[in-house]
Design an enzyme around this catalytic site. Sequence first.
Site, PDB file in Angstrom:
ATOM      1  N   HIS A   1       8.966  -3.701  -3.223  1.00 17.64           N
ATOM      2  CA  HIS A   1       8.166  -4.009  -2.035  1.00 17.64           C
ATOM      3  C   HIS A   1       9.042  -4.555  -0.913  1.00 17.64           C
ATOM      4  O   HIS A   1       9.987  -5.312  -1.152  1.00 17.64           O
ATOM      5  CB  HIS A   1       7.079  -5.037  -2.388  1.00 17.64           C
ATOM      6  CG  HIS A   1       6.189  -5.398  -1.234  1.00 17.64           C
ATOM      7  ND1 HIS A   1       5.198  -4.567  -0.761  1.00 17.64           N
ATOM      8  CD2 HIS A   1       6.153  -6.516  -0.451  1.00 17.64           C
ATOM      9  CE1 HIS A   1       4.580  -5.156   0.254  1.00 17.64           C
ATOM     10  NE2 HIS A   1       5.155  -6.331   0.465  1.00 17.64           N
TER      11      HIS A   1
ATOM     12  N   ASP B   1       0.810  -1.219   0.000  1.00 15.82           N
ATOM     13  CA  ASP B   1       0.000   0.000   0.000  1.00 15.82           C
ATOM     14  C   ASP B   1       0.844   1.269   0.000  1.00 15.82           C
ATOM     15  O   ASP B   1       0.396   2.310   0.448  1.00 15.82           O
ATOM     16  CB  ASP B   1      -0.932  -0.005   1.203  1.00 15.82           C
ATOM     17  CG  ASP B   1      -0.164  -0.093   2.521  1.00 15.82           C
ATOM     18  OD1 ASP B   1       1.079  -0.192   2.480  1.00 15.82           O
ATOM     19  OD2 ASP B   1      -0.806  -0.047   3.588  1.00 15.82           O
TER      20      ASP B   1
ATOM     21  N   HIS C   1       1.104  13.024 -10.203  1.00 15.76           N
ATOM     22  CA  HIS C   1       0.510  11.749  -9.868  1.00 15.76           C
ATOM     23  C   HIS C   1       1.578  10.848  -9.216  1.00 15.76           C
ATOM     24  O   HIS C   1       2.673  10.712  -9.715  1.00 15.76           O
ATOM     25  CB  HIS C   1      -0.057  11.052 -11.103  1.00 15.76           C
ATOM     26  CG  HIS C   1      -1.149  11.802 -11.756  1.00 15.76           C
ATOM     27  ND1 HIS C   1      -1.672  11.478 -13.005  1.00 15.76           N
ATOM     28  CD2 HIS C   1      -1.836  12.915 -11.361  1.00 15.76           C
ATOM     29  CE1 HIS C   1      -2.622  12.329 -13.325  1.00 15.76           C
ATOM     30  NE2 HIS C   1      -2.743  13.211 -12.346  1.00 15.76           N
TER      31      HIS C   1
ATOM     32  N   CYS D   1       4.655  -0.104   2.793  1.00 16.47           N
ATOM     33  CA  CYS D   1       5.140  -1.432   3.198  1.00 16.47           C
ATOM     34  C   CYS D   1       6.434  -1.351   4.009  1.00 16.47           C
ATOM     35  O   CYS D   1       6.659  -2.164   4.900  1.00 16.47           O
ATOM     36  CB  CYS D   1       5.313  -2.338   1.986  1.00 16.47           C
ATOM     37  SG  CYS D   1       6.457  -1.709   0.718  1.00 16.47           S
TER      38      CYS D   1
END
Length: 319
Positions: A239, A130, A313, A133
């Site tokens: 991640h 998310d 973004h 992590c």
Amino acid sequence: MTGFSLKLKSKNGQFVVSDLNAGTTIADLKTKISQVTQINPSYLHILIGFPPKPLDLSHNDNSLSATGISSGDTLIVEEKIIQNIEDDAAFARRLQEEEDQEMLSASEVPSQDPSNPFVGILMKKIVPADNSCLFTSIGYVLNGKVSTDCGSFMRKIIATQVSADPVSYNDGVLGKPNAEYCEWIQRSESWGGAIEVAILSNFYGIEIDVVDIQNSIINRFGEDKNYGLRVFLLFDGIHYDPLYMESAAGDVPATMFPIEELGVYQQAELLAKEANSSRQFTDVEKFSLRCMQCDVMLVGQVQAQQHAKSTGHTNFGEI
């Protein structure tokens, strides 16, 4: 007064101190912790709560109840040796003897005694992908549970540190102006990396070892600080997941390990090599992404960074 107990996690193992009550003073607590952990009271550095925060040990006469410590709390006990502090000569000699012994045994094979809580299998704990992590993983190795609540607290710690030292954290280091970075890192969608790991390692007084799958190496943050404990995070390119050990003795899974436990470090090295050989990583220069805000398809980290800079973004999903 109602009696209660506290759980301790230290480089010498996990302990329970039960002969306490609400009126026990901080001075008495430090003495009891020192007795079971073999850490000199002057060098105690204790973390409490979730996310873990340093416990104020300066007011020796304060009671546990006044300090906010409750029965059943877990205290993370670290040893922090302060430069130029005068201390008991016998304790100084014991420290030197321990260091000499560590140097003599550094090349020996770690003990395989099944009663040793640090003998077992190193495993990955999956945390949510998310954008927080890294912070969730650090929270897990410090507190033993997966919670996404610690992200905002750790982001504030980082922003405070960076803002306070604009010389060390200049535009070249951060990749953006200091003030802009401090605002950026506190957004929930901003990813953490090496800068953030280094700051949190220093804040919590613990070595954070990042097992890099793609490069089959372990990056040690806080290696030069001589911390007594280390934790492990697994990084696949985009991640982070925390690593923990299932003990051969069937105890509570361990997430913090004494620096001298070479067997755990060797397992982490082997895990990195095995994960690399089976390509359990994402090549950040070639992976495909989709901007979750405008649906533009992108390839690699560079394109994602350029898109974020031009559009603002920052929420991306891997395809």
